[in-house]
Design a protein around this motif. Structure first.
Motif, mmCIF file in Angstrom:
data_model
loop_
_atom_site.group_PDB
_atom_site.id
_atom_site.type_symbol
_atom_site.label_atom_id
_atom_site.label_comp_id
_atom_site.label_asym_id
_atom_site.label_seq_id
_atom_site.Cartn_x
_atom_site.Cartn_y
_atom_site.Cartn_z
ATOM 1 N N PHE A 27 -4.628 -5.814 -1.537
ATOM 2 C CA PHE A 27 -5.434 -5.228 -0.465
ATOM 3 C C PHE A 27 -4.596 -4.186 0.266
ATOM 4 N N THR A 28 -5.233 -3.417 1.130
ATOM 5 C CA THR A 28 -4.553 -2.334 1.852
ATOM 6 C C THR A 28 -3.812 -2.922 3.042
ATOM 7 N N PHE A 29 -2.602 -3.320 2.796
ATOM 8 C CA PHE A 29 -1.798 -4.060 3.774
ATOM 9 C C PHE A 29 -1.708 -3.324 5.116
ATOM 10 N N SER A 30 -1.556 -2.033 5.090
ATOM 11 C CA SER A 30 -1.234 -1.279 6.306
ATOM 12 C C SER A 30 -2.344 -1.262 7.342
ATOM 13 N N ILE A 31 -3.553 -1.665 6.984
ATOM 14 C CA ILE A 31 -4.638 -1.654 7.965
ATOM 15 C C ILE A 31 -4.902 -3.049 8.538
ATOM 16 N N TYR A 32 -4.201 -4.026 8.040
ATOM 17 C CA TYR A 32 -4.436 -5.402 8.456
ATOM 18 C C TYR A 32 -3.511 -5.821 9.591
ATOM 19 N N VAL A 33 -4.058 -6.568 10.538
ATOM 20 C CA VAL A 33 -3.245 -7.281 11.509
ATOM 21 C C VAL A 33 -2.642 -8.489 10.794
#
Length: 116
Positions: A27-33
């Motif tokens: 998944f797109t790690f950088s957008i997740y808290v």
């Protein structure tokens, strides 16, 4: 396939340190808290620390403030928990969590035992 893999747990004496890592993929790690939780035997899972997607803001449980530090490296898709001055009451399974809107993922956990 979404994966969160924690590592770095182990047995440490009171006053010691450990650094937990949580490697993310799928998944797109950088957008997740990202957050760390823990669950001790016979107790409910509790929030330990949270870091925003860009890493600019962090929050901690009162019980770990000043001892634990959460950080992330978005280039490596990894979140860390530096734990210092460990106490026996920090003994628990530690989990990382990734959350973005309705997307919510958990790792399998890593055991931390603080004992002399």
């Amino acid at each position: 396939q979404v994966q969160l893999v924690e590592s770095g747990g182990g047995v440490v004496q009171p006053g010691g340190s450990l650094r937990l890592s949580c490697a993310a993929s799928g998944f797109t790690f950088s957008i997740y808290v990202m957050s760390w939780y823990r669950q001790a035997p016979g107790k409910e899972r509790e929030l330990v620390a949270t870091i925003t997607n860009g890493g600019r803001s962090t929050n901690y449980a009162d019980s770990v403030k000043g001892r634990f530090t959460i950080s992330r490296d978005n280039a490596k898709n990894t979140v860390y928990l530096q734990m210092n001055s460990l106490k026996p009451e920090d003994t628990a399974v530690y989990y990382c969590r990734a959350k973005f809107l309705n997307f919510d993922y958990w790792g399998q956990g890593t055991q931390v035992t603080v004992s002399s």
